[in-house]
Design a protein around this motif. Structure first.
Motif, PDB file in Angstrom:
ATOM      1  N   VAL A 234       0.816  -1.216   0.000  1.00 18.30           N
ATOM      2  CA  VAL A 234       0.000   0.000   0.000  1.00 18.30           C
ATOM      3  C   VAL A 234       0.849   1.265   0.000  1.00 18.30           C
ATOM      4  N   PRO A 235       1.933   1.347   0.760  1.00 22.08           N
ATOM      5  CA  PRO A 235       2.719   2.593   0.718  1.00 22.08           C
ATOM      6  C   PRO A 235       3.249   2.915  -0.677  1.00 22.08           C
ATOM      7  N   ASP A 236       3.713   1.929  -1.408  1.00 21.37           N
ATOM      8  CA  ASP A 236       4.202   2.139  -2.777  1.00 21.37           C
ATOM      9  C   ASP A 236       3.868   0.884  -3.583  1.00 21.37           C
ATOM     10  N   TRP A 237       2.761   0.927  -4.304  1.00 23.03           N
ATOM     11  CA  TRP A 237       2.266  -0.267  -4.985  1.00 23.03           C
ATOM     12  C   TRP A 237       3.179  -0.697  -6.132  1.00 23.03           C
ATOM     13  N   ARG A 238       4.023   0.198  -6.658  1.00 18.73           N
ATOM     14  CA  ARG A 238       4.891  -0.152  -7.788  1.00 18.73           C
ATOM     15  C   ARG A 238       6.009  -1.111  -7.388  1.00 18.73           C
ATOM     16  N   VAL A 239       6.133  -1.364  -6.103  1.00 17.59           N
ATOM     17  CA  VAL A 239       7.168  -2.282  -5.660  1.00 17.59           C
ATOM     18  C   VAL A 239       6.905  -3.703  -6.150  1.00 17.59           C
ATOM     19  N   VAL A 240       5.673  -3.998  -6.524  1.00 20.31           N
ATOM     20  CA  VAL A 240       5.355  -5.355  -6.981  1.00 20.31           C
ATOM     21  C   VAL A 240       6.071  -5.683  -8.288  1.00 20.31           C
ATOM     22  N   PHE A 241       6.422  -4.676  -9.091  1.00 22.20           N
ATOM     23  CA  PHE A 241       7.136  -4.934 -10.337  1.00 22.20           C
ATOM     24  C   PHE A 241       8.605  -5.278 -10.088  1.00 22.20           C
ATOM     25  N   LYS A 242       9.088  -4.967  -8.898  1.00 25.47           N
ATOM     26  CA  LYS A 242      10.483  -5.247  -8.563  1.00 25.47           C
ATOM     27  C   LYS A 242      10.636  -6.479  -7.680  1.00 25.47           C
ATOM     28  N   ASN A 243       9.608  -6.802  -6.929  1.00 26.88           N
ATOM     29  CA  ASN A 243       9.677  -7.919  -5.988  1.00 26.88           C
ATOM     30  C   ASN A 243       8.785  -9.054  -6.496  1.00 26.88           C
ATOM     31  N   PRO A 244       9.351 -10.176  -6.966  1.00 27.59           N
ATOM     32  CA  PRO A 244       8.518 -11.276  -7.478  1.00 27.59           C
ATOM     33  C   PRO A 244       7.590 -11.870  -6.429  1.00 27.59           C
ATOM     34  N   ALA A 245       7.995 -11.891  -5.171  1.00 28.98           N
ATOM     35  CA  ALA A 245       7.133 -12.463  -4.135  1.00 28.98           C
ATOM     36  C   ALA A 245       5.883 -11.611  -3.943  1.00 28.98           C
ATOM     37  N   LEU A 246       6.055 -10.291  -3.921  1.00 25.59           N
ATOM     38  CA  LEU A 246       4.895  -9.413  -3.776  1.00 25.59           C
ATOM     39  C   LEU A 246       4.001  -9.461  -5.024  1.00 25.59           C
ATOM     40  N   ARG A 247       4.639  -9.612  -6.166  1.00 24.14           N
ATOM     41  CA  ARG A 247       3.843  -9.727  -7.393  1.00 24.14           C
ATOM     42  C   ARG A 247       3.020 -11.009  -7.385  1.00 24.14           C
TER      43      ARG A 247
END
Length: 543
Positions: A234-247
């Motif tokens: 939620v703080p920075d949703w674009r992190v999912v493109f960098k972190n495969p686990a979050l994606r």
């Protein structure tokens, strides 16, 4: 009448000239020999007495050449010539004989051609005399025919005495070439069949319960992960493109409490719409409705689209649905916002607006909907005739992906002449809400808003992978019915099992969230984003 002198023919076969055109007669050896054996005694006219010839000809002369002058009516002048150069002309008759006289004057048998015979044939003699039909050939009288047709047909009506003893013991499913089963054996087989059907229904019900339990466990796990979402994404949703686990966690589904917020972040605001945009468009729509300027045809389309929107939820029903008025207002405002671009209403927009209203307020959902439909793929399908070329390009892209990933389905569709235009718009315009279960659609929407247009095609390929065992119909009509979710056999089975038919159309085929995601995740072996990018650059270089 002027005589026409004839030269002796070069061939020994006679020829006759009618009006200047000569026609050779077939060679007749018998007549030739007879003409040589019988000497010529003079010239004979059919219409007059015999006249002696002016000069005796040689009996060894060849066949004469006969010319009939048809230029002068009513009589015709015929002249015959031989090899000796002598020609004989028939006397012209001043009056043509009657047809009856000409017929009587002709001999019963055709005379053999001789070199010194000249005949004058009148035009009237060529006209056949009329003859009456004999009595034996006359048609039957009308009175006799009417008497024969007025005879009443008397048939004795037979009354059925009910099924015979043979029919009572014969099984309806037994082949006709086999002897009938005894009644006791027939009853035993019927009981066995009913028992098997009960066991099959119990097994299907057990599978559905297990699937429901797994779905509830999966949803519970998603809701329990809200702490990780609020901490990491939620703080920075674009992190999912960098972190495969979050994606991967995003792909498993967004928790319901933060879905509206994540959807708004993922879609963005490319149109730079403010918070008052929905209120302004809705006010314009209500003024148009009150003044009667709003098109009646558009209102009819909106009502029709709403009536088929998520009928299993019953929240958009036109009489009892609590969200019916909000959905209609949202669609009218959307029509007004597109009117400046010259675009009207497109069927399928009610499904997208309904999905927004389920997850967020109308004002927020309206802006998210407008920005979502501005993505190039959806804008092409919602853009009307002006975007027809782009839609055709997207069809070619899907055909290429289908041929690469599922060649059997591709060649089967080509054999039946079924293009993506027959089924792809029905999937993409409502974003699969008409065909898939609601839970499966919610999860697909989570990933579509994150990944973009490429996942639309990946989900469509996943649907075809689930339907693959059913796609090999010999008939094109049956295949199209299956793709539309209208297969009669599957519908009858669902009705027999007592399942509701107001959900996704593909639920009658056993399509659910679990099976679809199994197929989508199995595409990791061959699906590449670089392939999608290359196809977009090839088919749509202007994007």
């Amino acid at each position: 009448m002027a005589d026409i002198s004839l030269e002796s023919p070069e061939e020994p076969v006679p020829s006759i000239v009618f009006g200047g055109a000569a026609q050779d007669l077939p060679r007749n050896p018998s007549s030739r020999s007879s003409s040589r054996s019988r000497p010529s005694s003079g010239r004979r006219s059919i219409d007059g007495p015999l006249t002696p010839p002016t000069e005796v000809e040689s009996t060894t002369s060849s066949y004469p050449k006969i010319v009939i002058d048809t230029t002068a009516a009513p009589s015709h002048h015929a002249t015959a010539s031989t090899d000796s150069g002598k020609s004989y002309a028939s006397p012209s008759s001043p009056q043509s004989p009657s047809p009856l006289e000409s017929t009587r004057s002709l001999p019963t048998s055709r005379p053999n051609p001789t070199p010194n015979k000249v005949a004058t044939i009148s035009a009237g003699s060529l006209t056949p005399a009329s003859a009456d039909l004999p009595t034996s050939m006359s048609l039957p009288s009308t009175e006799a025919h009417s008497k024969s047709t007025n005879k009443p047909n008397i048939h004795r009506q037979t009354r059925s005495a009910g099924p015979s003893m043979f029919e009572k013991v014969m099984s309806k499913t037994r082949p006709s070439f086999l002897p009938p089963k005894p009644r006791q054996e027939d009853r035993k087989h019927l009981a066995d069949w009913q028992n098997m059907m009960k066991m099959s229904q119990l097994a299907a019900e057990k599978r559905r319960k297990a699937l429901q339990e797994r779905r509830l466990q999966r949803e519970k796990a998603i809701e329990d992960s809200i702490i990780a979402w609020q901490r990491d994404i939620v703080p920075d949703w674009r992190v999912v493109f960098k972190n495969p686990a979050l994606r991967k966690m995003w792909w498993r589904g967004i928790p319901t409490k933060i879905r509206a917020q994540m959807w708004q972040y993922a879609v963005g605001n490319s149109l730079a719409l403010n918070k008052d945009h929905y209120r302004i468009c809705l006010a314009r729509a209500k003024r148009a409705l009150s003044s009667g300027v709003f098109p009646e045809a558009t209102l009819s389309l909106i009502e029709e689209d709403i009536s088929t929107t998520l009928p299993s939820l019953h929240i958009f029903h036109h009489e009892t649905g609590p969200l019916y008025s909000d959905l209609k207002d949202m669609l009218c405002a959307w029509v007004v916002s597109r009117s400046d671009e010259g675009l009207g209403y497109t069927m399928g927009a009610a499904k997208i607006a309904a999905m927004m209203l389920i997850n967020m307020p109308a004002q927020q959902g309206f802006n998210v909907m407008r920005n979502l439909l501005e993505r190039h793929c959806l804008r092409s399908f919602y853009g009307g005739e002006a975007m027809k070329d782009d839609v055709e390009a997207y069809y070619r892209i899907f055909d290429t992906l289908l041929a690469d990933g599922m060649p059997k389905i591709y060649f089967n569709f080509k054999q039946h002449q079924i293009s993506p235009a027959a089924y792809l718009p029905d999937w993409l315009l409502p974003l699969f809400l008409d065909h898939l279960p609601f839970e499966a659609c919610a999860r697909i929407w989570d990933v579509v808003l994150l990944e973009g247009d490429s996942f639309l095609y990946r989900a469509a390929l996943g649907i075809l992978a689930v339907l693959e065992p059913r796609l090999f119909f010999p008939d094109r009509k049956e295949l199209l019915e299956l793709l539309k979710g209208e297969n009669k056999a599957a519908i009858s089975v669902a009705q027999r099992d007592g399942r509701a038919l107001d959900g996704g159309r593909y639920e009658i085929y056993g399509v659910d969230e679990e099976t679809i995601w199994e197929r989508i995740e199995s595409m990791e072996d061959w699906w590449k984003e670089s392939t999608w990018t290359r196809l977009i650059q090839r088919e749509l270089p202007d994007i």
